[in-house]
Design a protein around this motif. Structure first.
Motif, PDB file in Angstrom:
ATOM      1  N   SER A 295       0.956  -1.233   0.032  1.00 34.82           N
ATOM      2  CA  SER A 295       0.065  -0.029  -0.111  1.00 34.82           C
ATOM      3  C   SER A 295       0.907   1.294  -0.107  1.00 34.82           C
ATOM      4  N   GLU A 297       3.008   1.760  -1.966  1.00 27.72           N
ATOM      5  CA  GLU A 297       3.229   2.032  -3.454  1.00 27.72           C
ATOM      6  C   GLU A 297       2.066   2.787  -4.250  1.00 27.72           C
ATOM      7  N   THR A 298       2.393   3.592  -5.163  1.00 26.63           N
ATOM      8  CA  THR A 298       1.389   4.379  -5.692  1.00 26.63           C
ATOM      9  C   THR A 298       0.486   3.428  -6.635  1.00 26.63           C
ATOM     10  N   GLN A 299      -0.801   4.069  -6.850  1.00 22.37           N
ATOM     11  CA  GLN A 299      -1.852   3.164  -7.657  1.00 22.37           C
ATOM     12  C   GLN A 299      -1.147   2.698  -9.113  1.00 22.37           C
ATOM     13  N   SER A 300      -0.543   3.692  -9.585  1.00 21.00           N
ATOM     14  CA  SER A 300       0.087   3.748 -10.996  1.00 21.00           C
ATOM     15  C   SER A 300       1.159   2.403 -11.050  1.00 21.00           C
ATOM     16  N   THR A 301       1.936   2.452  -9.754  1.00 20.55           N
ATOM     17  CA  THR A 301       3.032   1.314  -9.652  1.00 20.55           C
ATOM     18  C   THR A 301       2.294   0.077  -9.863  1.00 20.55           C
ATOM     19  N   GLN A 302       1.285  -0.060  -8.685  1.00 23.26           N
ATOM     20  CA  GLN A 302       0.668  -1.172  -8.675  1.00 23.26           C
ATOM     21  C   GLN A 302      -0.250  -1.863  -9.825  1.00 23.26           C
ATOM     22  N   GLU A 303      -0.722  -0.932 -10.785  1.00 17.84           N
ATOM     23  CA  GLU A 303      -0.941  -1.254 -12.083  1.00 17.84           C
ATOM     24  C   GLU A 303      -0.160  -1.919 -13.120  1.00 17.84           C
ATOM     25  N   ASP A 308      -4.054  -4.940 -10.046  1.00 16.85           N
ATOM     26  CA  ASP A 308      -5.322  -4.545 -10.331  1.00 16.85           C
ATOM     27  C   ASP A 308      -6.041  -5.621 -11.112  1.00 16.85           C
ATOM     28  N   LYS A 313      -2.912 -10.672 -10.120  1.00 18.97           N
ATOM     29  CA  LYS A 313      -2.751 -10.034  -8.908  1.00 18.97           C
ATOM     30  C   LYS A 313      -1.783 -10.823  -7.791  1.00 18.97           C
ATOM     31  N   SER A 317       2.113  -9.006  -7.231  1.00 18.26           N
ATOM     32  CA  SER A 317       2.381  -8.658  -5.922  1.00 18.26           C
ATOM     33  C   SER A 317       3.740  -9.218  -5.566  1.00 18.26           C
TER      34      SER A 317
END
Length: 479
Positions: A295, A297-303, A308, A313, A317
């Motif tokens: 959490s 990490e930024t949303q863009s990095t997770q995408e 996502d 996933k 991860s």
């Protein structure tokens, strides 16, 4: 047996006398005293280590290699179950032409069929023109960073010994794995985390913990299994009723008692390793929990890693955590794919599923490492324990094939956009520049600044090494 010995139901006896103690009590006491005095005068008894972490044999403190390294760390993306090279990266036009032809190739596990062309279409990518199947289009964007080793071979056609061999160099359990050898040779740059971390298959890796064990090396160097969600290690966190100060006091008391034990048993290396493991667990309670907290990490990095998407996933991860671990100074990270690329019945269905689970995460990892300047110091490896047959099995599947398979490497010290070695025209057997598992390991160690012939450990009367008595560095793929 002494009077206060305890006899257990299985017949084991607690507090058994050692041979030396038995000799002392049997009449050699005076001689032993004289011998101890003589050895002490000549400094042969050895001084006890007041701080076992300073012992170079068991310590994870960073150490220099044999020469200047190009890589500081390794991320090994292990595709358990064995992906098929001819269906992913090694297009074989002759296999397309001969689709349906019968051959004398036999399946290891029965129901052999005729030659079978790939169910996937291929396209060339990058300046190097590498062929990649239509299920790995995101990874395909990075082919100019990769060196494709297309002529690998190993000894066993069975998953468990083959996984043991790709990890330890030998197709049987009980030997140190590559990650253990690397941390034994180089230590780790972060003393608050293990030097060697494994993120396993959600179904459990075949062969179990032997796949990341230290064998006869000190247990300090064995892999530590991390979970990709929640607490990285079970039972790592303190109980709510115990304060940090109380826990520290408990460990200090244990250390005092352990030091007393070590003064009497100066050669007990495994006991020293256990002492270090308690201290490492204490230090890990904060940092390990932070490392696996995606959490942050930024949303863009997770995408970017496909977190996502439900299909990718889990593996995404683990790949993101691998980046966070090497960024934090962990030396060797092995990431197992979830499930198995074991396509005996329906290769198209099996590989489509696993490509969907790994394509975006692997591509995201390479992009992220490059953007952060970590790809220049991180060696990324992709591959399984062997390959798959060019003939069909059970109609639409492919059987195991240790005679010819593929791995690729990218990152630190790797010449991108090159291919080395070839299998025959239908992808059955390595015929040009065959590459053994020893050769792969020698190359990995070389990139980390370690000479595979000099990285040894004396055990059972001889010096062992990861590459046993073989192995050549694959110079053609090095930058």
């Amino acid at each position: 047996m002494t009077e206060n010995s305890q006899l257990f139901p299985c017949g084991r006896v607690a507090n058994m006398l050692s041979r030396r103690e038995w000799l002392c009590r049997a009449g050699a006491g005076a001689g032993t005293i004289g011998l101890a005095n003589l050895m002490a005068e000549q400094n042969l008894l050895g001084a006890p280590q007041s701080d076992s972490s300073s012992d170079p044999v068991t310590s994870l403190l960073p150490r220099p290699g044999h020469f200047v390294a190009k890589a500081k760390s390794v991320i090994w993306l292990f595709m358990e179950g064995a992906p098929s090279a001819v269906d992913m990266f090694d297009r074989k036009p002759e296999l397309d032409k001969r689709d349906g032809d019968t051959t004398d190739i036999q399946a290891f596990f029965g129901n052999p069929g005729p030659l079978m062309k790939s169910p996937f279409s291929f396209k060339q990518y990058g300046e190097c023109g590498q062929w990649v199947c239509d299920k790995y289009t995101n990874v395909a964007k990075h082919v100019d960073k990769m060196a494709f080793i297309k002529s690998c071979y190993s000894e066993s056609n069975d998953h468990v010994p083959a996984i043991y061999q790709i990890n330890s160099g030998l197709p049987r359990p009980g030997f140190p794995t590559a990650g253990a050898w690397v941390t034994y040779g180089l230590g780790s740059e972060n003393q608050n985390l293990p030097g060697y971390v494994v993120m396993g298959n959600t179904q459990g890796a075949k062969g179990g913990p032997h796949n990341w064990g230290a064998g006869f090396l000190p247990s300090t160097f064995q892999g530590t299994l991390f979970r990709s969600q929640g607490a990285p290690i079970l039972n790592l966190s303190r109980q709510p009723t115990i304060t940090k100060q109380d826990q520290r006091a408990q460990l200090d008391l244990m250390a005092k008692l352990n030091d007393e034990h070590m003064r009497l048993h100066t050669r007990d290396a495994e006991f020293a390793n256990r002492m270090q493991s308690f201290e490492l667990a204490f230090r890990m309670q904060k940092e390990a929990t932070e490392v696996v907290d995606l959490s942050r990490e930024t949303q863009s990095t997770q995408e970017l890693y496909g977190i996502d998407n439900p299909r990718s996933k889990s593996f995404g991860s683990k790949c993101l955590m691998a980046r966070r671990l090497v960024e934090s100074g962990v030396r060797f990270v092995q990431v197992y794919s979830d499930g198995e690329w074991d396509a005996h019945d329906n290769l198209e269905e099996n590989h489509t599923h696993h490509c969907a689970a790994t394509d975006v995460p692997v591509a995201g990892l390479l992009s992220d490492l490059e953007a952060r300047g970590l790809l220049d110091s991180t060696l990324v490896i992709w591959g399984g324990e062997f390959g798959r047959m060019p003939i069909s099995q059970n109609g639409k599947g492919r059987d195991h094939n240790p005679k010819g398979f593929m791995q690729w490497m990218a990152g630190a010290g790797i010449k991108g956009g090159v291919s080395y070695g070839e299998t025959d025209e239908i992808g059955y057997e390595a015929v040009e520049n065959p590459v053994s598992v020893n050769d792969l390991h020698a190359t990995i160690l070389h990139l980390l600044g370690l000479d595979h012939e000099r990285l040894t450990y004396f055990h059972n009367g001889r010096s062992y090494r990861l590459t046993d008595v073989a192995g050549d560095v694959i110079q053609e793929i090095l930058s």
